[in-house]
Motif scaffolding. Structure first.
Motif, PDB file in Angstrom:
ATOM      1  N   LEU A 232     -95.683  39.184 -50.448  1.00 17.19           N
ATOM      2  CA  LEU A 232     -96.106  39.736 -51.736  1.00 17.19           C
ATOM      3  C   LEU A 232     -95.823  41.230 -51.846  1.00 17.19           C
ATOM      4  CD1 LEU A 232     -99.494  37.894 -52.372  1.00 17.19           C
ATOM      5  CD2 LEU A 232     -97.175  37.213 -52.982  1.00 17.19           C
TER       6      LEU A 232
ATOM      7  N   ARG B 162    -101.412  35.075 -58.010  1.00 19.09           N
ATOM      8  CA  ARG B 162    -100.177  35.833 -57.819  1.00 19.09           C
ATOM      9  C   ARG B 162     -99.055  35.354 -58.741  1.00 19.09           C
ATOM     10  NH1 ARG B 162     -99.616  33.699 -51.654  1.00 19.09           N
ATOM     11  NH2 ARG B 162    -101.793  34.325 -51.822  1.00 19.09           N
TER      12      ARG B 162
ATOM     13  N   HIS C  47     -96.104  36.123 -58.224  1.00 18.07           N
ATOM     14  CA  HIS C  47     -94.942  35.921 -57.355  1.00 18.07           C
ATOM     15  C   HIS C  47     -94.595  34.439 -57.214  1.00 18.07           C
ATOM     16  CE1 HIS C  47     -95.887  40.042 -56.316  1.00 18.07           C
ATOM     17  NE2 HIS C  47     -94.791  40.137 -55.594  1.00 18.07           N
TER      18      HIS C  47
END
Length: 252
Positions: free
Chosen positions: A98, A152, A154
């Motif tokens: 991350l 997240r 991501h």
């Protein structure tokens, strides 16, 4: 002491009372309606599956109105990678990666190489081969509660960076669905049946938006998908900010 008392009185004078309305001279910022998923549930955890029939309300603009549905001619064709239920964000992109910044082209590329590397050993086929940055599987097929776990962004970004065009799952964790729409990285499509139990990794499939269906050319079977609805134009534009620029909500 006198100066301290004067300062205290000055601060007190400007402290608004909770019982008094805000002064009319203070103009609130104009409100911007961001895409939101509404449902019949009063409270939905980020860790729970998204409602079966979510509705996404995209940004609106008086200057220009975007089409309400994704281009009906949009199709995705390629190999599929099949996973099961409760695929969480740690499996999609482990926390150790991350630190990579998606806005940096080189780091965005690296994110793709780590997509789905957190899957357990029960998945013998690697989603991305060692030394590669993209996957040969352009469509991911999942089960229930895909994308559960952390918030997240991501997760969908890593899938998009790896070359995934769409994820077809029985249901999604609400936050993954929202992040997929806001980033514009992948189309989160919902199936009406458990396709993950009828398809195998490596099958050749086609996703057709116009017909809202998935065709498995390897088995010859077809499956009905739920329409992407108002989320489609946001993803097609490249995410929420690209959509806002396209519709004139914000300037270029």
């Amino acid at each position: 002491m006198a100066a301290s008392a004067a300062l205290s009185n000055s601060i007190t004078a400007f402290k608004p009372s909770p019982c008094q309305p805000r002064a009319a001279s203070i103009n609130p910022l104009p409100s911007i309606k961001l895409p939101s998923i509404s449902s019949n549930y009063p409270l939905i955890s980020h860790f729970a599956p998204t409602p079966k029939n979510p509705t996404v309300t995209p940004l609106r603009s008086a200057a220009a109105a975007a089409p309400e549905t994704t281009n009906s001619s949009t199709t995705f064709h390629g190999l599929c990678y099949v996973v099961g239920d409760n695929i969480d964000t740690d499996q999609i992109i482990p926390a150790e990666y991350l630190t990579l910044v998606p806005s940096n082209p080189d780091e965005y590329k690296k994110l793709g190489s780590y997509a789905l590397c957190g899957l357990p050993s029960s998945y013998p086929t690697r989603f991305v081969e060692p030394g590669e940055f993209t996957s040969k599987y352009s469509i991911v097929i999942g089960g229930d509660n895909f994308g559960c776990g952390s918030s997240r962004e991501h997760a969908p970004v890593a899938l998009g960076a790896a070359g995934v065009a769409a994820v077809v799952a029985e249901s999604y964790a609400r936050i993954f669905f929202r992040n997929s729409v806001s980033t514009g990285e992948v189309y989160p499509l919902e199936s009406e049946v458990r396709i993950c139990e009828e398809c195998k990794t490596g099958d050749v499939v086609t996703v057709e938006f116009g017909e809202s269906r998935l065709i498995n050319h390897t088995t010859g079977k077809e499956y009905k998908l739920k329409p992407i609805g108002d989320a489609g134009p946001v993803i097609e534009a490249g995410g929420i900010f690209a959509y806002a620029r396209k519709t004139g909500m914000i300037s270029n």
